[in-house]
Design an enzyme around this catalytic site. Structure first.
Site, short mmCIF file in Angstrom:
data_model
loop_
_atom_site.label_atom_id
_atom_site.label_comp_id
_atom_site.label_asym_id
_atom_site.label_seq_id
_atom_site.Cartn_x
_atom_site.Cartn_y
_atom_site.Cartn_z
N LYS A 22 -6.56 -7.27 -10.87
CA LYS A 22 -6.81 -7.00 -9.51
C LYS A 22 -6.25 -8.03 -8.63
CE LYS A 22 -10.61 -8.33 -6.81
NZ LYS A 22 -12.20 -8.39 -6.57
N ASP A 50 -11.84 -3.19 -6.91
CA ASP A 50 -13.06 -3.90 -6.98
C ASP A 50 -14.30 -3.24 -7.09
OD1 ASP A 50 -13.44 -2.82 -4.53
OD2 ASP A 50 -13.84 -4.63 -3.49
#
Length: 125
Positions: free
Chosen positions: A37, A55
């Site tokens: 991420k 997310d």
């Protein structure tokens, strides 16, 4: 732990990358404290490269919109990538995140205010 990761990251950048932040995903995720991420955020925001950060909002909305039934962020990224032009992936992720924060809120979605309610399979309108 964060301090340790930052020191390790700085050391690795100097020793292995001549002080430059690499742009390849495989190199970014080798840096201490950098997961997929974070690497995607770096690529899409700081480096001008394709990157789709996944997310909790992107996970939730991807499932609510029936784009995927996956729950693993990496698998979701792989499903979404072909749906979005490479250079628009960071912006797409940001829009999903903002929509999840402002309209499609986890505990109290505001479906009546949602521009996607006409075709969202999870719409309560």
């Amino acid at each position: 732990q964060k301090s340790k990761s930052l020191v390790g990251m700085a050391r690795m950048l100097v020793e292995e990358y001549d002080g430059e932040v690499p742009s390849a995903m495989r190199d970014l995720v080798r840096l201490p404290g950098v997961g997929r991420k974070t690497a995607n955020v770096l690529r899409s925001v700081a480096l001008g490269q394709p990157g789709l950060p996944v997310d909790t909002h992107v996970i939730r909305l991807s499932n609510l919109l029936a784009l995927t039934d996956e729950t693993d962020p990496v698998k979701i990224e792989m499903v979404l990538n072909p749906m979005v032009p490479a250079m628009e992936r960071g912006e797409f992720s940001l829009r999903m995140i903002l929509h999840g924060r402002r309209v499609c809120v986890a505990r109290r979605p505001r479906c009546e205010d949602c521009v996607l309610n006409d075709f969202c399979p999870s719409s309560r309108v």
